[in-house]
Design an enzyme around this catalytic site. Structure first.
Site, PDB file in Angstrom:
ATOM      1  N   ASP A 194      -1.492   2.311  -3.597  1.00  0.00           N
ATOM      2  CA  ASP A 194      -0.263   2.853  -3.109  1.00  0.00           C
ATOM      3  C   ASP A 194       0.393   1.391  -2.794  1.00  0.00           C
ATOM      4  OD1 ASP A 194       1.743   4.393  -1.985  1.00  0.00           O
ATOM      5  OD2 ASP A 194       1.177   4.051  -0.314  1.00  0.00           O
ATOM      6  N   VAL A 195       1.065   0.699  -3.717  1.00  0.00           N
ATOM      7  CA  VAL A 195       1.629  -0.511  -3.218  1.00  0.00           C
ATOM      8  C   VAL A 195       3.157  -0.278  -3.629  1.00  0.00           C
ATOM      9  CG1 VAL A 195      -0.066  -1.964  -3.916  1.00  0.00           C
ATOM     10  CG2 VAL A 195       1.450  -1.678  -5.808  1.00  0.00           C
ATOM     11  N   GLU A 196       4.056  -0.288  -2.785  1.00  0.00           N
ATOM     12  CA  GLU A 196       5.448   0.206  -2.933  1.00  0.00           C
ATOM     13  C   GLU A 196       6.281  -1.054  -3.024  1.00  0.00           C
ATOM     14  OE1 GLU A 196       6.623   3.791  -1.084  1.00  0.00           O
ATOM     15  OE2 GLU A 196       4.612   4.622  -1.148  1.00  0.00           O
ATOM     16  N   GLN A 197       5.840  -1.914  -3.213  1.00  0.00           N
ATOM     17  CA  GLN A 197       6.490  -3.475  -3.235  1.00  0.00           C
ATOM     18  C   GLN A 197       7.605  -3.458  -4.311  1.00  0.00           C
ATOM     19  OE1 GLN A 197       3.390  -6.269  -2.346  1.00  0.00           O
ATOM     20  NE2 GLN A 197       2.354  -4.655  -1.476  1.00  0.00           N
TER      21      GLN A 197
END
Ligand SMILES: *[C@@H]1O[C@H](CO)[C@@H](O)[C@H](O)[C@H]1NC(C)=O
Ligand SMILES: *[C@@H]1O[C@H](CO)[C@@H](O)[C@H](O)[C@H]1NC(C)=O
Ligand SMILES: *[C@@H]1O[C@H](CO)[C@@H](O)[C@H](O)[C@H]1NC(C)=O
Ligand SMILES: *[C@@H]1O[C@H](CO)[C@@H](O)[C@H](O)[C@H]1NC(C)=O
Ligand SMILES: *[C@@H]1O[C@H](CO)[C@@H](O)[C@H](O)[C@H]1NC(C)=O
Length: 364
Positions: free
Chosen positions: A120-123
């Protein structure tokens, strides 16, 4: 004495971890089987998982602190428990750093008897940048490592509601989807970048939500890789003015290049929403037939008007029906803990309906 100690240490080395915390040691074995339809639950902590409908749950992404009791219980129900994987993307451009991060995740998962990882990397990532390629490589290498070290494990990746660089997240969606077991499409926060009028709208309007799946499928991402994430929360917006037609203008809060966003509102749980809906100043439940979503108004103690947008079984059924009709991998929600799991009979019924809505109108 000595042989016993030697035997114990062999056990510890073999499992690469601590002692199994479950009352039956076989519950520490990773889940291997594949179920036809995934129900993927984000759990953010606490003990409300005890009230989940475990006849549906297939995967729990443990976003709270590690709970051995949850792991043992999920395994007893044949459900996977997966780690939360988050990392600063610029850091993993370096191959050695990436490998180190992956090694740490695998060893943590083994130590905690878990069955995979949800990345879950929302960058924000620019198309074609070093971060773009590093992120894709991260997914590939994480999947290789988990599958190699924990047979039957599941690696999933969270993507925005649409593949069109939402919130400046321009990822290589096609290769990422190929490189992991499933992608969790976060079909919510769809007002994170409002470019038209600065007004309150649904968290996940029906047409817009479904159109974005068509966009994912048009990229030739296989339907059995896509899992639909639905919101079990809504947005409470203060209205800077409320027109006669009931349009709620919201404060201008920019986000990643857009002048307005849902950050002008507050995220509220379905539990809170169900209470507020019945408060003395509430308009009661209204239905927007264009966005196919429920909403209501209320006035707070200062006299300020609010408009609240959310999802309930009526808005969720048609989404779940789409999941079934397109043969998607499954459905999931952010997050499992935010229904009212108390003994109150009305709450119990509302909660059961929200769970059942995940399977579409065949149950509803
Ligand atoms: C790789 O990790 C080291 C040690 O944590 C850190 O100093 C370095 O900045 C990282 N490399 C990159 C490219 O971020
Ligand atoms: C990772 O990439 C390699 C090289 O392209 C490929 O052979 C392998 O199948 C990929 N693994 C996964 C899990 O996608
Ligand atoms: C509400 O605000 C909008 C945007 O600032 C403005 O265009 C509109 O005229 C206002 N309406 C009323 C009734 O004040
Ligand atoms: C939603 O999509 C359907 C089918 O494409 C269309 O008939 C309808 O007009 C759309 N509704 C809105 C509000 O855009
Ligand atoms: C749990 O889900 C199943 C479907 O898998 C359903 O038949 C059952 O009624 C649900 N249980 C409750 C308490 O709602």
């Amino acid at each position: 004495m000595l042989p016993f100690v030697a035997f114990l240490s062999v056990l510890l080395v073999v499992s690469g971890s601590g002692v199994c915390p479950c009352d039956r040691p076989e519950l520490c074995q990773p889940i291997r089987g594949e179920r036809e339809f995934e129900v993927f639950v984000f759990d953010v902590g606490g003990k409300t998982w005890k009230s989940y409908n475990w006849s549906m749950v297939t995967t729990v992404a443990a976003f709270g602190s590690y709970d051995a009791e949850l792991m043992c219980f999920a395994h007893s129900k044949g459900a996977r428990v997966v780690l939360k994987g988050d990392v600063h993307i610029p850091y993993i451009v370096d191959k050695a750093n990436r490998t180190r991060w992956i090694t740490e995740q695998v060893s943590l998962a083994k130590k905690q008897f878990m069955d995979g990882i949800n990345i879950d990397v929302e960058q924000a990532v620019e198309d074609g940048s070093p971060e773009y390629y590093a992120l894709t490589a991260l997914v590939n290498e994480t999947t290789e490592a988990f599958h190699g070290e924990i047979p039957g494990s599941q690696v999933s990746f969270d993507v925005a509601w649409s593949p069109k660089c939402i919130d400046k997240r321009c990822y290589d969606y096609v290769t990422i989807a190929k490189s992991c077991d499933l992608v969790f499409v976060m079909s919510y926060d769809e007002q994170s970048q409002i470019t038209g009028d600065c007004i309150a709208m649904a968290n996940a309007p029906f047409n817009q939500t479904l159109k974005a799946y068509d966009d994912y499928l048009d990229l030739k991402i296989h339907s059995n890789k896509l899992l639909m994430g639905v919101p079990w929360y809504g947005y409470d917006y203060p209205c800077v003015n409320l027109t006669q037609e009931g349009i709620c203008y919201i404060p201008k809060v920019p986000f990643r290049g857009a002048p307005c966003s849902d950050a002008a509102g507050k995220q509220k749980t379905y539990k809170w929403i169900m209470k507020q809906l019945n408060s003395p100043t509430s308009s009661g439940r209204l239905w927007d037939d264009e966005q196919k979503a429920p909403y209501f108004y209320y006035k707070d103690e200062t006299g300020q008007s609010h408009q609240v947008w959310y999802d309930d079984p009526q808005s969720l059924f048609p989404k779940a029906d789409y999941v079934m009709s397109k043969g998607l991998r499954g459905i999931g929600m952010w997050n499992g803990n935010i229904l009212d799991y108390s003994d109150d009979p009305v709450a119990r019924q509302q909660t059961a309906l929200m769970w059942n809505a995940l399977l579409g109108s065949k149950l509803g």
